[in-house]
Design a protein around this motif. Structure first.
Motif, PDB file in Angstrom:
ATOM      1  N   VAL A  41      31.834  12.398  69.783  1.00  0.00           N
ATOM      2  CA  VAL A  41      32.808  12.000  70.791  1.00  0.00           C
ATOM      3  C   VAL A  41      33.480  10.725  70.305  1.00  0.00           C
ATOM      4  CG1 VAL A  41      33.159  11.313  73.190  1.00  0.00           C
ATOM      5  CG2 VAL A  41      31.373  12.974  72.628  1.00  0.00           C
ATOM      6  N   GLY A  42      34.795  10.766  70.139  1.00  0.00           N
ATOM      7  CA  GLY A  42      35.555   9.585  69.730  1.00  0.00           C
ATOM      8  C   GLY A  42      35.829   8.714  70.937  1.00  0.00           C
ATOM      9  N   VAL A  43      35.090   7.602  71.065  1.00  0.00           N
ATOM     10  CA  VAL A  43      35.216   6.729  72.238  1.00  0.00           C
ATOM     11  C   VAL A  43      36.251   5.650  72.009  1.00  0.00           C
ATOM     12  CG1 VAL A  43      34.016   5.121  73.760  1.00  0.00           C
ATOM     13  CG2 VAL A  43      32.847   7.175  72.960  1.00  0.00           C
ATOM     14  N   ASP A  44      36.100   4.896  70.938  1.00  0.00           N
ATOM     15  CA  ASP A  44      37.003   3.788  70.649  1.00  0.00           C
ATOM     16  C   ASP A  44      37.232   3.781  69.143  1.00  0.00           C
ATOM     17  OD1 ASP A  44      38.552   1.539  70.881  1.00  0.00           O
ATOM     18  OD2 ASP A  44      36.903   0.166  71.299  1.00  0.00           O
ATOM     19  N   THR A  45      38.209   4.545  68.712  1.00  0.00           N
ATOM     20  CA  THR A  45      38.448   4.706  67.277  1.00  0.00           C
ATOM     21  C   THR A  45      39.930   4.920  67.001  1.00  0.00           C
ATOM     22  OG1 THR A  45      37.871   6.002  65.326  1.00  0.00           O
ATOM     23  CG2 THR A  45      37.986   7.201  67.391  1.00  0.00           C
ATOM     24  N   LYS A  46      40.346   4.519  65.826  1.00  0.00           N
ATOM     25  CA  LYS A  46      41.706   4.813  65.369  1.00  0.00           C
ATOM     26  C   LYS A  46      41.708   6.082  64.523  1.00  0.00           C
ATOM     27  CE  LYS A  46      43.523   0.096  65.479  1.00  0.00           C
ATOM     28  NZ  LYS A  46      42.699  -0.287  66.575  1.00  0.00           N
ATOM     29  N   GLY A  47      40.568   6.724  64.453  1.00  0.00           N
ATOM     30  CA  GLY A  47      40.441   7.975  63.709  1.00  0.00           C
ATOM     31  C   GLY A  47      39.452   7.850  62.569  1.00  0.00           C
ATOM     32  N   ILE A  48      38.562   8.837  62.485  1.00  0.00           N
ATOM     33  CA  ILE A  48      37.631   8.904  61.366  1.00  0.00           C
ATOM     34  C   ILE A  48      37.666  10.319  60.800  1.00  0.00           C
ATOM     35  CG2 ILE A  48      36.090   7.107  62.237  1.00  0.00           C
ATOM     36  CD1 ILE A  48      34.160   9.384  63.043  1.00  0.00           C
ATOM     37  N   LYS A  49      37.339  10.422  59.544  1.00  0.00           N
ATOM     38  CA  LYS A  49      37.298  11.733  58.887  1.00  0.00           C
ATOM     39  C   LYS A  49      35.850  12.201  58.799  1.00  0.00           C
ATOM     40  CE  LYS A  49      41.581  11.925  56.643  1.00  0.00           C
ATOM     41  NZ  LYS A  49      42.531  12.248  57.604  1.00  0.00           N
ATOM     42  N   ILE A  50      35.647  13.452  59.168  1.00  0.00           N
ATOM     43  CA  ILE A  50      34.334  14.074  59.059  1.00  0.00           C
ATOM     44  C   ILE A  50      34.452  15.216  58.064  1.00  0.00           C
ATOM     45  CG2 ILE A  50      32.493  15.306  60.273  1.00  0.00           C
ATOM     46  CD1 ILE A  50      33.366  13.827  62.822  1.00  0.00           C
ATOM     47  N   ASP A  51      33.665  15.138  56.996  1.00  0.00           N
ATOM     48  CA  ASP A  51      33.627  16.206  56.003  1.00  0.00           C
ATOM     49  C   ASP A  51      32.648  17.269  56.474  1.00  0.00           C
ATOM     50  OD1 ASP A  51      35.307  14.793  54.255  1.00  0.00           O
ATOM     51  OD2 ASP A  51      33.608  13.763  53.350  1.00  0.00           O
ATOM     52  N   TYR A  52      32.958  18.515  56.183  1.00  0.00           N
ATOM     53  CA  TYR A  52      32.031  19.609  56.493  1.00  0.00           C
ATOM     54  C   TYR A  52      32.289  20.755  55.532  1.00  0.00           C
ATOM     55  CZ  TYR A  52      35.921  21.981  58.810  1.00  0.00           C
ATOM     56  OH  TYR A  52      37.123  22.592  59.066  1.00  0.00           O
ATOM     57  N   TYR A  53      31.320  21.632  55.428  1.00  0.00           N
ATOM     58  CA  TYR A  53      31.443  22.787  54.547  1.00  0.00           C
ATOM     59  C   TYR A  53      31.867  23.995  55.374  1.00  0.00           C
ATOM     60  CZ  TYR A  53      30.422  26.330  51.060  1.00  0.00           C
ATOM     61  OH  TYR A  53      30.545  27.381  50.172  1.00  0.00           O
ATOM     62  N   ASP A  54      33.004  24.577  55.028  1.00  0.00           N
ATOM     63  CA  ASP A  54      33.505  25.773  55.717  1.00  0.00           C
ATOM     64  C   ASP A  54      32.942  26.993  54.995  1.00  0.00           C
ATOM     65  OD1 ASP A  54      34.962  27.986  56.637  1.00  0.00           O
ATOM     66  OD2 ASP A  54      36.750  26.781  56.991  1.00  0.00           O
ATOM     67  N   HIS A  55      31.929  27.602  55.584  1.00  0.00           N
ATOM     68  CA  HIS A  55      31.252  28.722  54.919  1.00  0.00           C
ATOM     69  C   HIS A  55      32.098  29.997  54.899  1.00  0.00           C
ATOM     70  CE1 HIS A  55      30.164  29.198  59.155  1.00  0.00           C
ATOM     71  NE2 HIS A  55      30.007  30.461  58.904  1.00  0.00           N
ATOM     72  N   THR A  56      33.104  30.094  55.746  1.00  0.00           N
ATOM     73  CA  THR A  56      33.968  31.292  55.705  1.00  0.00           C
ATOM     74  C   THR A  56      34.910  31.245  54.511  1.00  0.00           C
ATOM     75  OG1 THR A  56      35.549  30.274  57.230  1.00  0.00           O
ATOM     76  CG2 THR A  56      33.880  31.707  58.197  1.00  0.00           C
ATOM     77  N   LEU A  57      35.342  30.036  54.127  1.00  0.00           N
ATOM     78  CA  LEU A  57      36.226  29.876  52.964  1.00  0.00           C
ATOM     79  C   LEU A  57      35.470  29.423  51.718  1.00  0.00           C
ATOM     80  CD1 LEU A  57      39.188  28.033  54.735  1.00  0.00           C
ATOM     81  CD2 LEU A  57      39.056  30.457  54.143  1.00  0.00           C
TER      82      LEU A  57
END
Length: 167
Positions: free
Chosen positions: A104-120
């Motif tokens: 949950v982004g409470v007080d942020t100017k934006g952060i990047k979250i990396d994840y692995y897309d198993h479909t691609l």
């Protein structure tokens, strides 16, 4: 991975931030230094809990369970995290199916979250902005990239129950 906007977040942000500040926290070093209440005993009050789940994100959680065709969702654990410039977090994957890690982004100017897309079969990233929530299955590798601005998040784990089969 599902990303949703939290309805009426701006109306609730000031009170949520106030309650987060009132909740005790500890400095920990996990990949980088952050302040969190995750390491404190369970009897330490989390003043933001009821307000977060009953006022801020209840509609969004209902929407998520509907989109993912589930009837129930149970919050397993939750914590706040204050990250500072150049902080990052990497998680180990979990074999549990039907569990999501939610940011949950409470007080942020934006952060990047990396994840692995198993479909691609490739690594991707998604940006979490203030007033948004991202649901990532716990069996998917994920990490918060080094952030550029101080950020306040709430992270919780959701267990999904009773899949609704389509006819």
């Amino acid at each position: 991975m599902i990303k949703l906007k939290i309805e009426h977040f701006k109306d609730n942000k000031k009170e949520l931030v106030r309650l987060l500040k009132e909740t005790p926290e500890a400095n920990i070093k996990e990949n980088s230094v952050l302040k969190t209440d995750s390491v404190l005993e369970t009897n330490v009050p989390r003043f933001y809990k009821d307000f977060l789940f009953n006022n801020v994100i209840s509609t969004t959680l209902t929407k998520f369970t509907s989109i993912s065709r589930h009837q129930k969702a149970e919050v397993l654990r939750f914590y706040k995290a204050s990250l500072f410039k150049d902080s990052y977090i990497e998680w180990h994957v979990s074999p549990d199916q039907g569990q999501y890690e939610c940011f949950v982004g409470v007080d942020t100017k934006g952060i990047k979250i990396d994840y692995y897309d198993h479909t691609l079969c490739e690594n991707k990233n998604v940006e979490l902005l203030e007033g948004e929530i991202i649901f990532i299955p716990t069996h998917i590798p994920r990490a918060i990239q080094k952030i550029t601005n101080n950020t306040k998040l709430i992270i919780f784990y959701l267990n999904i129950h009773e899949y609704v089969h389509q006819k």
